[in-house]
Design a protein around this motif. Structure first.
Motif, short mmCIF file in Angstrom:
data_model
loop_
_atom_site.label_atom_id
_atom_site.label_comp_id
_atom_site.label_asym_id
_atom_site.label_seq_id
_atom_site.Cartn_x
_atom_site.Cartn_y
_atom_site.Cartn_z
N SER A 149 0.86 -1.18 0.00
CA SER A 149 0.00 0.00 0.00
C SER A 149 0.89 1.23 0.00
O SER A 149 1.93 1.26 0.66
CB SER A 149 -0.91 0.01 1.23
OG SER A 149 -0.15 0.07 2.41
N ALA A 150 0.49 2.24 -0.77
CA ALA A 150 1.37 3.39 -1.02
C ALA A 150 1.87 4.03 0.26
O ALA A 150 3.03 4.41 0.38
CB ALA A 150 0.64 4.42 -1.88
N LEU A 152 12.88 8.42 -8.76
CA LEU A 152 12.00 9.32 -9.52
C LEU A 152 12.74 10.63 -9.72
O LEU A 152 13.04 11.33 -8.76
CB LEU A 152 10.68 9.58 -8.78
CG LEU A 152 9.85 10.76 -9.30
CD1 LEU A 152 9.47 10.57 -10.77
CD2 LEU A 152 8.60 10.98 -8.45
N ASP A 153 13.05 10.95 -10.98
CA ASP A 153 13.63 12.24 -11.33
C ASP A 153 12.47 13.12 -11.80
O ASP A 153 12.13 13.14 -12.97
CB ASP A 153 14.67 12.05 -12.44
CG ASP A 153 15.26 13.37 -12.94
OD1 ASP A 153 14.84 14.45 -12.46
OD2 ASP A 153 16.14 13.32 -13.81
N SER A 154 11.84 13.82 -10.85
CA SER A 154 10.65 14.60 -11.20
C SER A 154 10.98 15.73 -12.17
O SER A 154 10.17 16.10 -13.01
CB SER A 154 9.99 15.17 -9.94
OG SER A 154 10.82 16.15 -9.34
N GLY A 155 12.21 16.26 -12.06
CA GLY A 155 12.60 17.32 -12.98
C GLY A 155 12.57 16.86 -14.42
O GLY A 155 12.25 17.64 -15.33
N ARG A 183 1.12 10.98 -11.83
CA ARG A 183 2.16 10.26 -12.57
C ARG A 183 3.39 10.06 -11.68
O ARG A 183 4.03 9.02 -11.68
CB ARG A 183 2.52 11.04 -13.83
CG ARG A 183 3.46 10.30 -14.77
CD ARG A 183 3.82 11.16 -15.96
NE ARG A 183 2.70 11.32 -16.86
CZ ARG A 183 2.59 10.68 -18.02
NH1 ARG A 183 3.52 9.83 -18.39
NH2 ARG A 183 1.56 10.88 -18.81
N GLN A 184 3.72 11.11 -10.90
CA GLN A 184 4.86 11.02 -9.98
C GLN A 184 4.57 10.05 -8.84
O GLN A 184 5.43 9.23 -8.48
CB GLN A 184 5.18 12.41 -9.43
CG GLN A 184 5.71 13.37 -10.50
CD GLN A 184 5.86 14.78 -9.96
OE1 GLN A 184 6.92 15.15 -9.49
NE2 GLN A 184 4.81 15.58 -10.05
N ARG A 185 3.39 10.12 -8.27
CA ARG A 185 3.05 9.25 -7.14
C ARG A 185 3.02 7.77 -7.53
O ARG A 185 3.21 6.90 -6.69
CB ARG A 185 1.72 9.68 -6.53
CG ARG A 185 1.84 10.97 -5.74
CD ARG A 185 0.52 11.45 -5.19
NE ARG A 185 0.71 12.60 -4.29
CZ ARG A 185 -0.26 13.41 -3.92
NH1 ARG A 185 -1.50 13.21 -4.34
NH2 ARG A 185 0.01 14.43 -3.11
N ALA A 186 2.79 7.49 -8.81
CA ALA A 186 2.73 6.11 -9.28
C ALA A 186 4.09 5.41 -9.22
O ALA A 186 4.18 4.18 -9.31
CB ALA A 186 2.19 6.06 -10.70
N GLY A 222 8.97 16.58 -1.01
CA GLY A 222 8.66 16.42 0.40
C GLY A 222 7.52 17.27 0.90
O GLY A 222 6.94 16.99 1.95
N THR A 223 7.17 18.32 0.15
CA THR A 223 6.10 19.21 0.59
C THR A 223 4.76 18.88 -0.04
O THR A 223 3.73 19.04 0.61
CB THR A 223 6.46 20.68 0.26
OG1 THR A 223 6.81 20.78 -1.13
CG2 THR A 223 7.63 21.17 1.10
N VAL A 224 4.75 18.43 -1.29
CA VAL A 224 3.49 18.22 -2.02
C VAL A 224 3.29 16.78 -2.48
O VAL A 224 2.25 16.17 -2.22
CB VAL A 224 3.40 19.17 -3.24
CG1 VAL A 224 2.13 18.88 -4.06
CG2 VAL A 224 3.43 20.62 -2.80
N VAL A 225 4.28 16.23 -3.16
CA VAL A 225 4.07 14.93 -3.81
C VAL A 225 4.08 13.78 -2.80
O VAL A 225 3.22 12.92 -2.82
CB VAL A 225 5.13 14.70 -4.91
CG1 VAL A 225 4.86 13.38 -5.64
CG2 VAL A 225 5.10 15.86 -5.92
N PHE A 226 5.06 13.78 -1.88
CA PHE A 226 5.15 12.73 -0.86
C PHE A 226 5.28 13.37 0.52
O PHE A 226 6.33 13.26 1.18
CB PHE A 226 6.34 11.81 -1.13
CG PHE A 226 6.30 11.14 -2.48
CD1 PHE A 226 5.39 10.12 -2.74
CD2 PHE A 226 7.18 11.52 -3.48
CE1 PHE A 226 5.35 9.49 -3.98
CE2 PHE A 226 7.16 10.90 -4.72
CZ PHE A 226 6.24 9.89 -4.99
#
Length: 227
Positions: A5-6, A38-41, A116-119, A134-138
């Motif tokens: 679970s995530a 994950l390279d979000s950039g 897409r990032q959270r996946a 750290g502030t928004v995505v996770f």
């Protein structure tokens, strides 16, 4: 044992300004721990490249968001593909980076890329680097690192990185662009660049890559003990 679970898959976030070394550190830490990266950039740069290729102007938020929503990308180890073509070199061009920095301020673009990032969050764990990991995505990440370095050191790093890859660069231009990008990233209304309240701020200005990786791993071990 962790379930799939995530909320129970461990995540280390590494946020920070342009050329602070986030990507390199994230990959080294992930390799040490056996985690995914994950390279979000890269997602924002891929959006920028796809938009540029489609002739979309950066001020057209709805059109850029549509590009982000329908992005045809694939990551395969160090390789990045857009519509089936390897574009790892193209997305590192400064023009693409500057476009990405401008459109990353758009709420519609950030929302389009959020899920897409959270996946990417899967067992055994994830190291995610970016500006709002750290502030928004996770926000529930197990460890949050905010990596900083003075702007001159970062410009020198980016210059060397580009030259080593055979990309022409001008140090004075890089320094100016970096200061402008820092201002955009820290002052934008949506998800501005800033450390999470529970982040560990790590200044890498005088550290080698190995020393920085070791510092992150020590923070990780410390967080495991606390849990």
């Amino acid at each position: 044992m962790l379930s799939d679970s995530a909320g129970q898959v461990p995540v280390i976030t590494i946020d920070g300004p342009t050329a602070s070394g986030k990507g390199t550190i994230a990959h080294r830490v992930a390799k040490a721990l056996g985690f995914a990266v994950l390279d979000s950039g890269a997602l924002y740069r891929l959006t920028a490249l796809a938009a540029l290729n489609a002739g979309v102007q950066p001020q057209d938020e709805p059109a850029v968001a549509q590009v982000a929503q329908s992005l045809d990308v694939r990551f395969d180890g160090p390789h990045v593909y857009l519509k089936g073509e390897e574009v790892g070199h193209e997305i590192r061009q400064e023009a693409v980076g500057n476009y990405a920095s401008r459109v990353a301020a758009y709420p519609a673009v950030r929302q389009a890329l959020l899920e897409r990032q959270r996946a990417f969050r899967k067992l055994p764990g994830l190291v995610a680097d970016g500006r709002d990991m750290g502030t928004v995505v996770f926000p529930d990440a197990s460890l949050k690192i905010f990596l900083i370095a003075d702007v001159e050191a970062r410009a020198q790093r980016r210059y060397k990185q580009l030259i080593d890859k055979g990309i022409s660069a001008n140090l004075a231009d890089l320094l100016r662009d970096m200061r402008e990008r820092d201002a955009r990233d820290t002052q934008r209304a949506v998800a501005p660049l800033a450390p999470a309240a529970d982040a560990q701020v790590l200044d890498s200005s005088g550290l080698t890559v190995e020393q920085t990786v070791q510092a992150v791993l020590e923070h990780w071990q410390g967080s495991r003990v606390l849990r």
